[in-house]
Design a protein around this motif. Structure first.
Motif, PDB file in Angstrom:
ATOM      1  N   GLN A 104      -0.482   4.212  23.139  1.00  0.00           N
ATOM      2  CA  GLN A 104      -0.294   3.042  22.045  1.00  0.00           C
ATOM      3  C   GLN A 104      -0.624   3.843  20.419  1.00  0.00           C
ATOM      4  OE1 GLN A 104      -3.107   0.115  22.616  1.00  0.00           O
ATOM      5  NE2 GLN A 104      -4.732   1.299  22.375  1.00  0.00           N
ATOM      6  N   HIS A 105      -0.083   3.185  19.518  1.00  0.00           N
ATOM      7  CA  HIS A 105      -0.116   3.731  18.196  1.00  0.00           C
ATOM      8  C   HIS A 105      -1.510   3.024  17.510  1.00  0.00           C
ATOM      9  CE1 HIS A 105       3.627   5.712  18.604  1.00  0.00           C
ATOM     10  NE2 HIS A 105       3.516   6.298  17.279  1.00  0.00           N
ATOM     11  N   VAL A 106      -2.244   3.932  17.077  1.00  0.00           N
ATOM     12  CA  VAL A 106      -3.559   3.502  16.324  1.00  0.00           C
ATOM     13  C   VAL A 106      -3.034   3.021  14.917  1.00  0.00           C
ATOM     14  CG1 VAL A 106      -5.834   3.947  15.338  1.00  0.00           C
ATOM     15  CG2 VAL A 106      -5.228   4.671  17.750  1.00  0.00           C
ATOM     16  N   LEU A 107      -2.356   3.962  14.375  1.00  0.00           N
ATOM     17  CA  LEU A 107      -1.552   3.905  12.992  1.00  0.00           C
ATOM     18  C   LEU A 107      -0.093   3.917  13.374  1.00  0.00           C
ATOM     19  CD1 LEU A 107      -3.724   6.027  10.776  1.00  0.00           C
ATOM     20  CD2 LEU A 107      -4.265   3.736  11.066  1.00  0.00           C
ATOM     21  N   ARG A 108       0.736   3.075  12.575  1.00  0.00           N
ATOM     22  CA  ARG A 108       2.237   2.986  12.448  1.00  0.00           C
ATOM     23  C   ARG A 108       2.844   2.639  11.255  1.00  0.00           C
ATOM     24  NH1 ARG A 108       5.398   2.313  16.855  1.00  0.00           N
ATOM     25  NH2 ARG A 108       3.758   1.481  18.217  1.00  0.00           N
ATOM     26  N   ASP A 109       3.524   3.695  10.903  1.00  0.00           N
ATOM     27  CA  ASP A 109       4.014   3.717   9.578  1.00  0.00           C
ATOM     28  C   ASP A 109       3.497   3.190   8.165  1.00  0.00           C
ATOM     29  OD1 ASP A 109       6.838   3.814   8.175  1.00  0.00           O
ATOM     30  OD2 ASP A 109       7.314   1.829   8.440  1.00  0.00           O
ATOM     31  N   CYS A 110       2.441   3.818   8.232  1.00  0.00           N
ATOM     32  CA  CYS A 110       1.503   3.586   7.002  1.00  0.00           C
ATOM     33  C   CYS A 110       2.245   4.061   5.819  1.00  0.00           C
ATOM     34  CB  CYS A 110       0.170   3.960   7.384  1.00  0.00           C
ATOM     35  SG  CYS A 110      -0.973   2.774   8.454  1.00  0.00           S
ATOM     36  N   THR A 111       2.394   3.487   4.795  1.00  0.00           N
ATOM     37  CA  THR A 111       2.914   3.980   3.605  1.00  0.00           C
ATOM     38  C   THR A 111       2.127   3.304   2.532  1.00  0.00           C
ATOM     39  OG1 THR A 111       5.362   4.213   4.314  1.00  0.00           O
ATOM     40  CG2 THR A 111       4.910   3.905   2.021  1.00  0.00           C
ATOM     41  N   PHE A 112       1.640   4.047   1.568  1.00  0.00           N
ATOM     42  CA  PHE A 112       0.797   3.658   0.419  1.00  0.00           C
ATOM     43  C   PHE A 112       0.454   4.788  -0.528  1.00  0.00           C
ATOM     44  CE2 PHE A 112      -2.538   5.084   3.241  1.00  0.00           C
ATOM     45  CZ  PHE A 112      -3.538   5.507   2.461  1.00  0.00           C
ATOM     46  N   ARG A 113      -0.077   4.616  -1.743  1.00  0.00           N
ATOM     47  CA  ARG A 113      -0.390   5.373  -2.604  1.00  0.00           C
ATOM     48  C   ARG A 113      -1.798   4.949  -3.259  1.00  0.00           C
ATOM     49  NH1 ARG A 113       0.430   5.739  -8.236  1.00  0.00           N
ATOM     50  NH2 ARG A 113       0.543   7.576  -9.236  1.00  0.00           N
ATOM     51  N   LEU A 114      -2.695   5.676  -3.608  1.00  0.00           N
ATOM     52  CA  LEU A 114      -3.800   5.380  -4.216  1.00  0.00           C
ATOM     53  C   LEU A 114      -4.128   6.098  -5.625  1.00  0.00           C
ATOM     54  CD1 LEU A 114      -6.871   4.288  -4.366  1.00  0.00           C
ATOM     55  CD2 LEU A 114      -7.596   6.165  -3.038  1.00  0.00           C
ATOM     56  N   PRO A 115      -3.851   5.402  -6.878  1.00  0.00           N
ATOM     57  CA  PRO A 115      -4.113   6.116  -7.939  1.00  0.00           C
ATOM     58  C   PRO A 115      -5.484   6.886  -8.220  1.00  0.00           C
ATOM     59  CG  PRO A 115      -3.200   4.056  -8.224  1.00  0.00           C
ATOM     60  CD  PRO A 115      -3.646   3.751  -6.895  1.00  0.00           C
ATOM     61  N   ALA A 116      -5.455   8.044  -9.060  1.00  0.00           N
ATOM     62  CA  ALA A 116      -6.718   8.623  -9.108  1.00  0.00           C
ATOM     63  C   ALA A 116      -7.590   7.763  -9.954  1.00  0.00           C
ATOM     64  CB  ALA A 116      -6.371  10.018  -9.807  1.00  0.00           C
ATOM     65  N   GLY A 117      -8.956   8.054  -9.777  1.00  0.00           N
ATOM     66  CA  GLY A 117      -9.937   7.262 -10.469  1.00  0.00           C
ATOM     67  C   GLY A 117     -10.247   5.792 -10.079  1.00  0.00           C
TER      68      GLY A 117
END
Length: 432
Positions: free
Chosen positions: A80-93
């Motif tokens: 089983q998948h613990v993570l699946r198709d995780c897409t995101f962006r975290l800006p710096a700071g």
């Protein structure tokens, strides 16, 4: 079986070895001095895939501290998948709260970002490069806080200084370790309580002066007074150095007031991502007798006396004619999506404004909704309890190149946002 147990049974034995894992906890090793070779943390770099090294650092990516595209992690034993198709962006700071229930994949995501685990699919980039290349510039405090038990606190900090000579800040490390009712420098690590071991781990992390700080459940075993002190130190560090902090927790109270960015993990995928105020502004709680919520996306709905209460994702932006105006205080919506019924005794009255008396009479007729801002806990629980509700990424949480060329999709998605489904579809189309 928990994700940590599953990881150990699938080859992550280095997590039990302090000499290797200490590179991550507090960032004891840097690119020049830490362990090297195939068994070291460098094995956690992004896998070689079709999109693994295509991005070379555009203007958008250059400002991203952490970026994932189609990230997935599965274990062969459990299938089983613990993570699946995780897409995101975290800006710096930013100070980011990584929220989710137990087993949602928070620890797995942070371990991949720290370079201790290799994802089975997708890519992750830190500070514009791979986890292995960014190792000197990041610090990671694991949930179980592995330290060398035979060393004193003083010797542990000295080890951190020797392994990170170019970045070490002794004053910052001692301030966290010894500040307040801190620890005696000559205390052995093995004699410390769980909360004091956490202080030592955080001292190593702060001492390294990282650009990106990854914290896995850092406040779980700390008393309320120390939690308040350390939370203040996190915020001061982020403000003073521009450090990006990712702090995981399943306790909303640990994050409320400290974080300005939010990642919500549920069922192995990103459910919500973006600026915390932006996510709150994109939702409202409606209470009334009507059954029609108009164009708004219902996240959660339940009975409220004789009426209904619903957490909704507003459509067309908060200033749309649909009547979801921004409000710090409670408002009401008229029966025609914001146009209030004129009072019979008031000639020529029109528009959405009305007196308090007419609001009460309208509510008694079931003609209006009371509108309130949701709390952070209401927002998070609404999405976790309703996994079929479409995921939501604000525009600043979408990686460069992941948005369709014609912009965000139309439909019940707030202005300046894009659904995670559209991001996934765009990524698959680009790969094809």
């Amino acid at each position: 079986m928990t994700e940590a147990e599953d990881a150990e049974e699938n080859g992550s034995r280095e997590a039990r070895t302090p000499a290797r894992h200490a590179v991550a906890v507090g960032g004891l090793g840097d690119a020049g001095n830490g362990p090297s070779g195939g068994s070291g943390p460098s094995t956690g770099s992004a896998p070689s895939t079709g999109t693994g090294e295509e991005s070379t650092g555009s203007g958008e990516e250059g400002n991203a501290a952490l970026e994932a595209l189609g990230l997935g992690m599965g274990y062969a034993r459990s299938r089983q998948h613990v993570l699946r198709d995780c897409t995101f962006r975290l800006p710096a700071g930013r100070i980011c709260g990584l929220v989710g229930p137990n087993g949602a994949g928070k620890s797995t995501l942070l371990a991949i970002a720290a370079g201790l685990m290799r994802p089975t699919e997708g890519t992750v980039r830190l500070l514009g490069t791979t986890p292995a290349a960014a190792r000197e510039r990041i610090a990671y405090v694991a949930q179980h806080k592995p330290l060398y038990p035979q060393l004193t606190v003083e010797a542990t900090l000295r080890l951190g200084a020797e392994l990170n000579p170019r970045r070490w800040d002794q004053d910052a490390a001692e301030r966290i370790a010894y500040g307040g009712d801190g620890i005696a420098p000559r205390s052995k690590v093995r004699t410390l309580s769980g909360g004091l071991r956490t202080r030592v781990s955080l001292a190593l992390a702060f001492g390294k002066s990282p650009e990106l700080l990854l914290l896995d459940e850092p406040m779980a075993d700390i008393d309320p007074l120390a939690r308040h002190e350390l939370t203040g130190a996190l915020m001061a560090d982020a403000a003073g150095r521009g450090t990006t902090i990712v702090m995981s927790s399943h306790v909303v109270a640990d994050l409320e007031g400290a974080c300005d960015y939010l990642l919500l993990l549920g069922s192995g995928r990103i459910r919500l991502a973006g600026d915390q105020d932006g996510l709150m502004d994109a939702h409202r709680v409606l209470t009334g007798l009507r059954e029609d919520f108009g164009p708004h996306q219902v996240v959660e709905e339940y009975d409220a006396g004789r009426g209904r209460t619903a957490l909704v994702r507003t459509a067309g932006g908060l200033d749309a004619p649909a009547g979801t105006g921004h409000a710090d205080d409670e408002q009401t919506l008229g029966p025609d999506e914001g146009d209030a019924e004129p009072d019979e005794g008031a000639e020529g009255s029109e528009g959405p404004e009305e007196s308090e008396g007419s609001k009460e009479s309208g509510a008694s007729r079931g003609a209006e909704w009371a509108v309130e801002e949701p709390t952070l806990e209401e927002l998070l629980l609404g999405y976790l309890r309703n996994p079929d509700v479409p995921d939501l990424l604000l525009a600043d949480a979408v990686p460069a190149g992941a948005v369709p060329a014609d912009g965000p999709p139309s439909g019940p998605v707030p202005t300046g946002t894009v659904s995670a489904g559209a991001v996934s579809a765009a990524r698959q189309e680009a790969d094809a």
